[in-house]
Design a protein around this motif. Sequence first.
Motif, PDB file in Angstrom:
ATOM      1  N   MET A   1       0.849  -1.174   0.000  1.00  0.00           N
ATOM      2  CA  MET A   1       0.000   0.000   0.000  1.00  0.00           C
ATOM      3  C   MET A   1       0.897   1.241   0.000  1.00  0.00           C
ATOM      4  N   ARG A   2       0.503   2.224  -0.792  1.00  0.00           N
ATOM      5  CA  ARG A   2       1.255   3.467  -0.908  1.00  0.00           C
ATOM      6  C   ARG A   2       0.326   4.626  -0.547  1.00  0.00           C
ATOM      7  N   VAL A   3       0.736   5.418   0.434  1.00  0.00           N
ATOM      8  CA  VAL A   3      -0.076   6.543   0.890  1.00  0.00           C
ATOM      9  C   VAL A   3       0.736   7.825   0.750  1.00  0.00           C
ATOM     10  N   GLN A   4       0.141   8.808   0.120  1.00  0.00           N
ATOM     11  CA  GLN A   4       0.720  10.141   0.044  1.00  0.00           C
ATOM     12  C   GLN A   4      -0.372  11.111   0.442  1.00  0.00           C
ATOM     13  N   GLU A   5      -0.019  12.073   1.259  1.00  0.00           N
ATOM     14  CA  GLU A   5      -1.015  13.060   1.636  1.00  0.00           C
ATOM     15  C   GLU A   5      -0.348  14.320   2.135  1.00  0.00           C
ATOM     16  N   GLY A   6      -1.101  15.381   2.104  1.00  0.00           N
ATOM     17  CA  GLY A   6      -0.657  16.672   2.582  1.00  0.00           C
ATOM     18  C   GLY A   6      -1.873  17.495   2.942  1.00  0.00           C
ATOM     19  N   GLU A   7      -1.658  18.731   3.274  1.00  0.00           N
ATOM     20  CA  GLU A   7      -2.754  19.615   3.639  1.00  0.00           C
ATOM     21  C   GLU A   7      -3.703  19.758   2.454  1.00  0.00           C
ATOM     22  N   GLY A   8      -4.925  19.220   2.575  1.00  0.00           N
ATOM     23  CA  GLY A   8      -5.939  19.374   1.548  1.00  0.00           C
ATOM     24  C   GLY A   8      -5.960  18.324   0.455  1.00  0.00           C
ATOM     25  N   TRP A   9      -5.152  17.266   0.572  1.00  0.00           N
ATOM     26  CA  TRP A   9      -5.179  16.217  -0.454  1.00  0.00           C
ATOM     27  C   TRP A   9      -4.726  14.891   0.133  1.00  0.00           C
ATOM     28  N   ARG A  10      -5.160  13.812  -0.533  1.00  0.00           N
ATOM     29  CA  ARG A  10      -4.767  12.457  -0.131  1.00  0.00           C
ATOM     30  C   ARG A  10      -4.802  11.557  -1.350  1.00  0.00           C
ATOM     31  N   LEU A  11      -3.813  10.666  -1.428  1.00  0.00           N
ATOM     32  CA  LEU A  11      -3.721   9.711  -2.518  1.00  0.00           C
ATOM     33  C   LEU A  11      -3.221   8.400  -1.933  1.00  0.00           C
ATOM     34  N   LEU A  12      -4.044   7.366  -2.038  1.00  0.00           N
ATOM     35  CA  LEU A  12      -3.715   6.054  -1.498  1.00  0.00           C
ATOM     36  C   LEU A  12      -3.882   5.022  -2.605  1.00  0.00           C
ATOM     37  N   VAL A  13      -2.870   4.186  -2.791  1.00  0.00           N
ATOM     38  CA  VAL A  13      -2.946   3.112  -3.777  1.00  0.00           C
ATOM     39  C   VAL A  13      -2.731   1.799  -3.048  1.00  0.00           C
ATOM     40  N   ASP A  14      -3.701   0.910  -3.149  1.00  0.00           N
ATOM     41  CA  ASP A  14      -3.631  -0.407  -2.523  1.00  0.00           C
ATOM     42  C   ASP A  14      -4.009  -1.456  -3.574  1.00  0.00           C
ATOM     43  N   PRO A  15      -3.005  -2.058  -4.226  1.00  0.00           N
ATOM     44  CA  PRO A  15      -3.275  -3.035  -5.280  1.00  0.00           C
ATOM     45  C   PRO A  15      -4.124  -4.216  -4.828  1.00  0.00           C
ATOM     46  N   ALA A  16      -4.186  -4.483  -3.528  1.00  0.00           N
ATOM     47  CA  ALA A  16      -4.975  -5.605  -3.026  1.00  0.00           C
ATOM     48  C   ALA A  16      -6.477  -5.321  -3.072  1.00  0.00           C
TER      49      ALA A  16
END
Length: 127
Positions: A1-16
Motif C-alpha cells: 500500500m502506498r499513501v501520500q497526503e498533505g494539507e488538503g489532499w490524499r492519494l492512497l494506492v492499494d493493489p490488493a
Amino acid sequence: MRVQEGEGWRLLVDPARHPFAVLIGGPGWAAELTRAEAALLAKGVGQLVQQHGALLDQLMAEESIALEWESGDLWLALEGDRQAWELHVVLSSTSGLRGIEGTWPAPVAPVLAAALRALEADLLNPA
C-alpha cells in the motif's frame, strides 16, 4: 500500500483492493477509483499542467485562465492565473452507479498534480 497526503489532499494506492485500488481526496471529500480511472486522471492532470506551463509567458499578471480536458467519463478543469491555480474533477460512470465531483484549491492542486505525475507509471503498470 502506498499513501501520500498533505494539507488538503490524499492519494492512497492499494493493489490488493479490487476494483477500486485508488483512493483520492481533497478538502472535505474522497472517492475510490479503479487503476484505469486513476491513470486517466493522472494523464489529464499532467496535460492540463503542461498546457498551463506553455501559456505562462503569454499571460499578464492579472489575467486568469481556464483550461479543460475530457476523455470518456472524466472531465477536468484547471482554473487560475500565472501564480496559482485549482483543479476540478468530474467522473460520471457510464453504469450510472456512481459519480464523483471534487476540487483541489490552490496551493494544493500543484502538489497533488506532482504526486499523480510521480505515480502515473505505477498506475499504468500494475505490480
